[in-house]
Scaffold this motif. Structure first.
Motif, short mmCIF file in Angstrom:
data_model
loop_
_atom_site.label_atom_id
_atom_site.label_comp_id
_atom_site.label_asym_id
_atom_site.label_seq_id
_atom_site.Cartn_x
_atom_site.Cartn_y
_atom_site.Cartn_z
N VAL A 41 0.85 -1.39 -0.11
CA VAL A 41 0.03 0.04 -0.08
C VAL A 41 0.79 1.30 -0.03
CG1 VAL A 41 -1.54 1.43 1.24
CG2 VAL A 41 -2.13 -1.17 0.99
N SER A 42 1.98 1.31 0.77
CA SER A 42 2.70 2.53 0.84
C SER A 42 3.49 2.53 -0.57
CB SER A 42 3.71 2.42 2.09
OG SER A 42 4.71 1.49 1.83
N LYS A 43 4.03 1.42 -1.14
CA LYS A 43 4.67 1.70 -2.41
C LYS A 43 3.87 1.87 -3.68
CE LYS A 43 8.79 0.03 -4.76
NZ LYS A 43 10.12 -0.20 -4.28
N TYR A 44 2.86 1.15 -3.47
CA TYR A 44 1.97 0.92 -4.86
C TYR A 44 0.56 1.31 -4.87
CZ TYR A 44 5.88 -1.98 -6.10
OH TYR A 44 7.26 -2.54 -6.48
N GLY A 45 0.26 2.14 -3.46
CA GLY A 45 -0.99 2.41 -3.66
C GLY A 45 -1.70 3.38 -4.47
N ASP A 46 -0.76 4.20 -4.94
CA ASP A 46 -0.90 5.59 -5.87
C ASP A 46 -1.09 4.78 -7.29
OD1 ASP A 46 -0.82 7.54 -4.08
OD2 ASP A 46 1.25 8.00 -4.72
N GLN A 47 -0.31 3.84 -7.76
CA GLN A 47 -0.72 3.10 -9.08
C GLN A 47 -1.58 2.02 -9.03
OE1 GLN A 47 3.25 1.16 -8.95
NE2 GLN A 47 4.06 2.56 -10.25
N ILE A 48 -2.13 1.64 -7.96
CA ILE A 48 -3.30 0.84 -7.59
C ILE A 48 -4.49 1.64 -7.82
CG2 ILE A 48 -4.59 -0.76 -6.12
CD1 ILE A 48 -1.94 -1.80 -5.26
N ASN A 49 -4.48 2.84 -7.19
CA ASN A 49 -5.65 3.77 -7.20
C ASN A 49 -5.88 4.14 -8.64
OD1 ASN A 49 -7.43 5.52 -5.77
ND2 ASN A 49 -6.32 7.18 -6.38
N THR A 50 -4.89 4.64 -9.30
CA THR A 50 -4.90 5.12 -10.62
C THR A 50 -5.66 4.07 -11.56
OG1 THR A 50 -3.12 6.52 -10.69
CG2 THR A 50 -3.72 5.80 -12.89
N LEU A 52 -7.54 1.44 -10.60
CA LEU A 52 -9.05 1.35 -10.24
C LEU A 52 -9.84 2.57 -10.75
CD1 LEU A 52 -8.72 0.46 -6.40
CD2 LEU A 52 -9.66 -1.08 -8.34
N ASN A 53 -9.22 3.57 -10.81
CA ASN A 53 -10.23 4.81 -11.20
C ASN A 53 -10.26 4.40 -12.88
OD1 ASN A 53 -10.25 6.32 -8.87
ND2 ASN A 53 -8.53 7.50 -9.21
N LYS A 54 -9.33 4.33 -13.53
CA LYS A 54 -9.49 3.75 -14.96
C LYS A 54 -10.37 2.62 -15.18
CE LYS A 54 -4.81 5.62 -16.37
NZ LYS A 54 -3.63 5.22 -17.03
N LEU A 55 -10.26 1.95 -14.52
CA LEU A 55 -11.40 0.68 -14.46
C LEU A 55 -12.69 1.03 -14.44
CD1 LEU A 55 -11.82 -2.40 -14.74
CD2 LEU A 55 -11.73 -2.44 -12.06
N LEU A 56 -13.00 2.03 -13.19
CA LEU A 56 -14.25 2.23 -12.95
C LEU A 56 -14.67 3.20 -14.06
CD1 LEU A 56 -13.82 3.00 -8.92
CD2 LEU A 56 -15.29 1.25 -10.35
N MET A 57 -14.04 4.09 -14.46
CA MET A 57 -14.24 5.16 -15.66
C MET A 57 -14.62 4.36 -17.03
SD MET A 57 -14.33 8.29 -14.80
CE MET A 57 -13.60 9.96 -14.85
N TYR A 65 -14.97 12.65 -7.27
CA TYR A 65 -14.71 12.90 -5.92
C TYR A 65 -13.24 12.54 -5.88
CZ TYR A 65 -19.14 13.97 -4.04
OH TYR A 65 -20.36 14.53 -3.92
N ALA A 66 -12.27 12.68 -4.93
CA ALA A 66 -10.98 12.03 -4.83
C ALA A 66 -10.98 10.83 -4.24
CB ALA A 66 -10.33 13.05 -3.42
N THR A 67 -10.09 9.88 -4.40
CA THR A 67 -10.07 8.79 -4.04
C THR A 67 -8.55 8.43 -3.71
OG1 THR A 67 -9.39 7.90 -6.37
CG2 THR A 67 -11.44 7.79 -5.88
#
Length: 142
Positions: A41-50, A52-57, A65-67
């Motif tokens: 989570v600390s190392k790859y959280g931002d990449q996982i978040n991006t 997920l955002n692309k998947l949902l879009m 909203y912010a994620t």
């Protein structure tokens, strides 16, 4: 990526076991999972978040909203047990440090699993972050 994760978890587990002379039984898988969640989570959280955002879009269910991806901590023990994406107003999402999981059984007919965005990793002093919800759970492979 895997090599770095293995090295980090090995170093963390060695640091945790050095210095004591008492022999204890331990579950290496649990140690790696708990340490692994923190590292991932600390190392790859931002990449996982991006991701997920692309998947949902892509599937027409994105958000304005912010994620952010944060660890799930057990409400009883404080151990890191998984990861989730939280969603809400930027100022509120910025406050979230983890999501506390609290489980209970209802008369043997139902099981409840509450996921609460919180401001701290300290389960003895949990403070809910209002206006933030969980938008995705993340299964981490170890």
């Amino acid at each position: 990526m895997k090599k770095q994760l293995v090295v980090a978890m090995t170093a963390a587990s060695l640091l945790g076991f050095c210095g004591g002379t008492a022999v204890q039984a331990f579950d290496l898988g649990s140690i790696l999972k708990v340490g692994g969640v923190s590292v991932l989570v600390s190392k790859y959280g931002d990449q996982i978040n991006t991701f997920l955002n692309k998947l949902l879009m892509k599937n027409g269910v994105g958000t304005d909203y912010a994620t952010k991806v944060v660890p799930i901590i057990s409400g009883g023990t404080g151990k890191y047990i998984g990861a989730v994406q939280v969603v809400g107003p930027t100022a509120q999402v910025d406050k979230v440090k983890a999501v506390a999981q609290i489980e209970a059984s209802f008369n043997g007919i139902a099981r409840a699993n509450a996921l609460i965005p919180v401001e701290s990793l300290d389960v003895t002093n949990m403070s809910r972050v209002q206006g933030v919800g969980v938008s995705a759970t993340i299964d981490l492979k170890f």
